[in-house]
Scaffold this motif. Structure first.
Motif, PDB file in Angstrom:
ATOM      1  N   GLY A 171      28.631   1.868 -39.181  1.00  0.00           N
ATOM      2  CA  GLY A 171      27.563   1.993 -38.034  1.00  0.00           C
ATOM      3  C   GLY A 171      27.252   3.601 -37.708  1.00  0.00           C
ATOM      4  N   PHE A 172      27.937   4.369 -38.561  1.00  0.00           N
ATOM      5  CA  PHE A 172      27.843   5.839 -38.500  1.00  0.00           C
ATOM      6  C   PHE A 172      26.262   6.385 -38.412  1.00  0.00           C
ATOM      7  CE2 PHE A 172      27.032   9.797 -40.820  1.00  0.00           C
ATOM      8  CZ  PHE A 172      27.545  10.614 -40.020  1.00  0.00           C
ATOM      9  N   LEU A 173      25.644   5.812 -39.014  1.00  0.00           N
ATOM     10  CA  LEU A 173      23.994   6.391 -39.200  1.00  0.00           C
ATOM     11  C   LEU A 173      23.442   6.241 -37.903  1.00  0.00           C
ATOM     12  CD1 LEU A 173      22.906   5.792 -42.792  1.00  0.00           C
ATOM     13  CD2 LEU A 173      23.469   7.986 -41.844  1.00  0.00           C
ATOM     14  N   GLY A 174      23.665   4.836 -37.366  1.00  0.00           N
ATOM     15  CA  GLY A 174      22.978   4.377 -36.137  1.00  0.00           C
ATOM     16  C   GLY A 174      23.585   5.068 -35.045  1.00  0.00           C
ATOM     17  N   ARG A 175      25.070   5.465 -34.891  1.00  0.00           N
ATOM     18  CA  ARG A 175      25.502   6.459 -34.109  1.00  0.00           C
ATOM     19  C   ARG A 175      25.012   7.569 -33.826  1.00  0.00           C
ATOM     20  NH1 ARG A 175      30.186   3.867 -35.921  1.00  0.00           N
ATOM     21  NH2 ARG A 175      30.902   5.977 -36.605  1.00  0.00           N
ATOM     22  N   GLN A 176      24.971   8.294 -35.180  1.00  0.00           N
ATOM     23  CA  GLN A 176      24.120   9.637 -35.224  1.00  0.00           C
ATOM     24  C   GLN A 176      22.645   9.687 -34.495  1.00  0.00           C
ATOM     25  OE1 GLN A 176      25.312  12.787 -36.979  1.00  0.00           O
ATOM     26  NE2 GLN A 176      26.904  11.791 -36.406  1.00  0.00           N
ATOM     27  N   VAL A 206      17.056   2.669 -39.589  1.00  0.00           N
ATOM     28  CA  VAL A 206      18.731   2.711 -39.862  1.00  0.00           C
ATOM     29  C   VAL A 206      18.915   1.946 -41.239  1.00  0.00           C
ATOM     30  CG1 VAL A 206      21.159   2.687 -39.379  1.00  0.00           C
ATOM     31  CG2 VAL A 206      19.297   3.478 -37.659  1.00  0.00           C
ATOM     32  N   PRO A 207      19.479   2.348 -42.166  1.00  0.00           N
ATOM     33  CA  PRO A 207      19.754   1.516 -43.371  1.00  0.00           C
ATOM     34  C   PRO A 207      20.812   0.842 -43.089  1.00  0.00           C
ATOM     35  CG  PRO A 207      19.732   3.880 -44.265  1.00  0.00           C
ATOM     36  CD  PRO A 207      19.683   3.767 -42.623  1.00  0.00           C
ATOM     37  N   SER A 208      20.824  -0.761 -43.540  1.00  0.00           N
ATOM     38  CA  SER A 208      21.859  -1.767 -43.415  1.00  0.00           C
ATOM     39  C   SER A 208      23.158  -1.361 -44.141  1.00  0.00           C
ATOM     40  CB  SER A 208      21.260  -3.052 -43.523  1.00  0.00           C
ATOM     41  OG  SER A 208      20.854  -3.014 -45.138  1.00  0.00           O
ATOM     42  N   ARG A 209      23.172  -0.623 -45.431  1.00  0.00           N
ATOM     43  CA  ARG A 209      24.069  -0.315 -46.030  1.00  0.00           C
ATOM     44  C   ARG A 209      24.085   1.150 -46.544  1.00  0.00           C
ATOM     45  NH1 ARG A 209      24.558  -4.318 -51.299  1.00  0.00           N
ATOM     46  NH2 ARG A 209      26.618  -3.308 -51.281  1.00  0.00           N
ATOM     47  N   SER A 210      25.307   1.675 -46.569  1.00  0.00           N
ATOM     48  CA  SER A 210      25.331   3.347 -46.764  1.00  0.00           C
ATOM     49  C   SER A 210      26.502   3.556 -47.225  1.00  0.00           C
ATOM     50  CB  SER A 210      25.063   4.064 -45.557  1.00  0.00           C
ATOM     51  OG  SER A 210      26.106   3.728 -44.609  1.00  0.00           O
ATOM     52  N   TYR A 211      26.582   4.765 -47.804  1.00  0.00           N
ATOM     53  CA  TYR A 211      27.763   5.448 -48.370  1.00  0.00           C
ATOM     54  C   TYR A 211      29.171   5.578 -47.421  1.00  0.00           C
ATOM     55  CZ  TYR A 211      25.654   5.769 -52.786  1.00  0.00           C
ATOM     56  OH  TYR A 211      24.844   5.500 -54.206  1.00  0.00           O
ATOM     57  N   SER A 212      30.321   5.724 -47.658  1.00  0.00           N
ATOM     58  CA  SER A 212      31.223   5.994 -46.750  1.00  0.00           C
ATOM     59  C   SER A 212      32.281   7.294 -47.553  1.00  0.00           C
ATOM     60  CB  SER A 212      32.108   4.877 -46.615  1.00  0.00           C
ATOM     61  OG  SER A 212      33.064   5.363 -45.873  1.00  0.00           O
ATOM     62  N   GLY A 213      32.419   8.370 -46.731  1.00  0.00           N
ATOM     63  CA  GLY A 213      33.123   9.102 -47.066  1.00  0.00           C
ATOM     64  C   GLY A 213      33.445  10.279 -46.019  1.00  0.00           C
ATOM     65  N   ASP A 301      18.631   6.850 -53.154  1.00  0.00           N
ATOM     66  CA  ASP A 301      17.544   5.936 -52.714  1.00  0.00           C
ATOM     67  C   ASP A 301      17.264   5.875 -51.176  1.00  0.00           C
ATOM     68  OD1 ASP A 301      17.114   5.239 -55.382  1.00  0.00           O
ATOM     69  OD2 ASP A 301      18.726   3.474 -55.064  1.00  0.00           O
ATOM     70  N   GLY A 302      15.914   6.023 -50.642  1.00  0.00           N
ATOM     71  CA  GLY A 302      15.803   6.015 -49.250  1.00  0.00           C
ATOM     72  C   GLY A 302      16.220   7.272 -48.631  1.00  0.00           C
ATOM     73  N   PHE A 303      16.054   8.250 -49.369  1.00  0.00           N
ATOM     74  CA  PHE A 303      16.633   9.653 -48.831  1.00  0.00           C
ATOM     75  C   PHE A 303      15.654  10.106 -47.639  1.00  0.00           C
ATOM     76  CE2 PHE A 303      17.831  14.251 -49.422  1.00  0.00           C
ATOM     77  CZ  PHE A 303      18.937  14.267 -49.290  1.00  0.00           C
ATOM     78  N   GLY A 304      14.450   9.637 -47.794  1.00  0.00           N
ATOM     79  CA  GLY A 304      13.692  10.235 -46.717  1.00  0.00           C
ATOM     80  C   GLY A 304      14.158   9.895 -45.229  1.00  0.00           C
ATOM     81  N   PHE A 305      15.114   8.859 -45.068  1.00  0.00           N
ATOM     82  CA  PHE A 305      15.392   8.527 -43.374  1.00  0.00           C
ATOM     83  C   PHE A 305      16.693   9.535 -43.535  1.00  0.00           C
ATOM     84  CE2 PHE A 305      19.401   7.337 -41.409  1.00  0.00           C
ATOM     85  CZ  PHE A 305      18.746   6.669 -40.104  1.00  0.00           C
ATOM     86  N   TYR A 306      17.371   9.974 -44.467  1.00  0.00           N
ATOM     87  CA  TYR A 306      18.459  11.036 -44.538  1.00  0.00           C
ATOM     88  C   TYR A 306      17.972  12.493 -43.991  1.00  0.00           C
ATOM     89  CZ  TYR A 306      21.560   7.495 -46.321  1.00  0.00           C
ATOM     90  OH  TYR A 306      22.261   6.306 -46.415  1.00  0.00           O
ATOM     91  N   LEU A 307      16.782  12.754 -44.468  1.00  0.00           N
ATOM     92  CA  LEU A 307      16.149  13.870 -44.319  1.00  0.00           C
ATOM     93  C   LEU A 307      15.505  13.923 -42.734  1.00  0.00           C
ATOM     94  CD1 LEU A 307      14.175  14.625 -47.679  1.00  0.00           C
ATOM     95  CD2 LEU A 307      16.162  16.080 -46.682  1.00  0.00           C
TER      96      LEU A 307
END
Length: 357
Positions: A171-176, A206-213, A301-307
């Motif tokens: 849930g990191f991206l949604g919280r951000q 917000v993507p339903s799946r994402s990397y973790s690190g 993939d889907g990097f526009g959201f991150y930008l």
């Protein structure tokens, strides 16, 4: 951590604002006996717009002290224990960091928690004119090492270095998205057209799946000290580090670069006096993305959201600094233009959402 020479730092026997040398000396004598040999003096390192950083010396040795700003909007954005913990854990990896010496959670000492670490010699290139004398090939090589260092960080398994419980990747991206909306709301001083629209679109995408690190939180050239060998000597300023989607680090680094190019073009700014990413030889955004993909093992993939999220985040950070400056909660010079590019960032964020789908 930043080179004192590079930042015009000099010793000053008078306690700088936010750093009581008498109380600090007493605490150090108790916590790290024998560390301090002579009379302490310290100077504030100018340039940072968030946590306060000081060079501390006893006339023989030099250290760095980090503490939160005098006024904050969101306490979680200035977590000294967070900085200390992650930098200390990363010493066992190939990510270059300074050695941590001591952390203090007792706010009676300096009015806030703080920590002490070794001072690492190196240059935090911020402006193009600082790196241009090295020439375009060396600039490119340094920037390439910068990307490689980010990839190294993102390849670290948090559990391998004792950071398995450092954050909540799920849930990191949604919280951000929610966090930076909260930051903008808490630092409100003016209407910001586009802020609500960008928030709504990010929340819906917000993507339903994402990397973790491990996420640094503010990775860029001037948050990495470059040694005399043109290699990274230490990654600094871990105040927003956590566990989450590491692609946000890359997106934020590229957002700084995009903003610099837009501002320089709009204002006819001399590139030499502006951001380091405008220096001849510095790789393009597309080249950086290619380098990162090749070394990190992540796809974009889907990097526009991150930008788009990176633009929203940087807008929130900048507006928070502006709020503290207006309310006289900042120390040092260079805050007068804080928040100037927030409207630009909000527009850039909306445009970025349309890219790299």
């Amino acid at each position: 951590m930043r080179s004192a020479a590079a930042n015009g730092v000099g010793a000053n026997p008078v306690s700088p604002t936010g750093l009581d040398l008498v109380r600090l000396r007493d605490w150090l004598n108790h916590e790290v006996p024998g560390l301090v040999a002579g009379e302490l003096s310290a100077s504030l390192i100018e340039g940072g717009k968030s946590n306060l950083t000081y060079v501390l010396t006893d006339g023989i040795h030099e250290w760095i002290v980090r503490r939160p700003p005098l006024g904050t909007i969101m306490a979680t954005a200035h977590d000294m224990r967070r900085e200390y913990t992650i930098a200390d854990a990363l010493r066992a990896t190939d990510v270059p960091v300074a050695n941590m010496i001591a952390y203090c959670g007792d706010k009676e000492v300096l009015g806030a928690d703080f920590y002490l670490m070794e001072r690492v010699e190196g240059v935090p290139f911020r402006y193009a004119e600082e790196i241009m004398p090295l020439g375009a090939p060396r600039t490119r090589a340094i920037a390439t090492e910068l990307v490689g260092t980010l990839a190294k960080l993102h390849r670290v398994d948090p559990s391998d270095v004792g950071l398995g419980g450092f954050g909540r990747p799920e849930g990191f991206l949604g919280r951000q998205v929610k966090r930076w909306k909260t930051q903008l709301d808490a630092s409100f001083t003016r209407d910001l057209p586009g802020a609500e629209e960008l928030y709504d679109k990010l929340a819906a995408a917000v993507p339903s799946r994402s990397y973790s690190g491990i996420v640094h939180g503010d990775f860029r050239m001037d948050n990495v000290l470059m040694g005399a060998d043109d290699l990274p000597a230490a990654v600094i300023d871990w105040e927003m580090a956590t566990l989450g989607d590491p692609l946000l680090d890359l997106a934020l680094m590229l957002t700084y670069q995009r903003r610099a190019r837009i501002v320089a073009a709009r204002e006819s700014t001399d590139p030499a006096t502006y951001d380091v990413t405008l220096a001849p030889g510095y790789p393009s955004a597309e080249e950086i993305m290619g380098l990162y993909e090749a070394q990190s093992g992540c796809t974009l993939d889907g990097f526009g959201f991150y930008l788009g999220l990176a633009c929203f985040k940087l807008a929130g950070i900048s507006e928070g600094v502006r709020f503290r400056h207006i309310n006289r909660q900042t120390v040092g010079a260079g805050f007068e233009d804080s928040g100037r590019t927030v409207p630009l960032l909000l527009g850039l964020g909306l445009d970025s959402l349309k890219e790299y789908k």
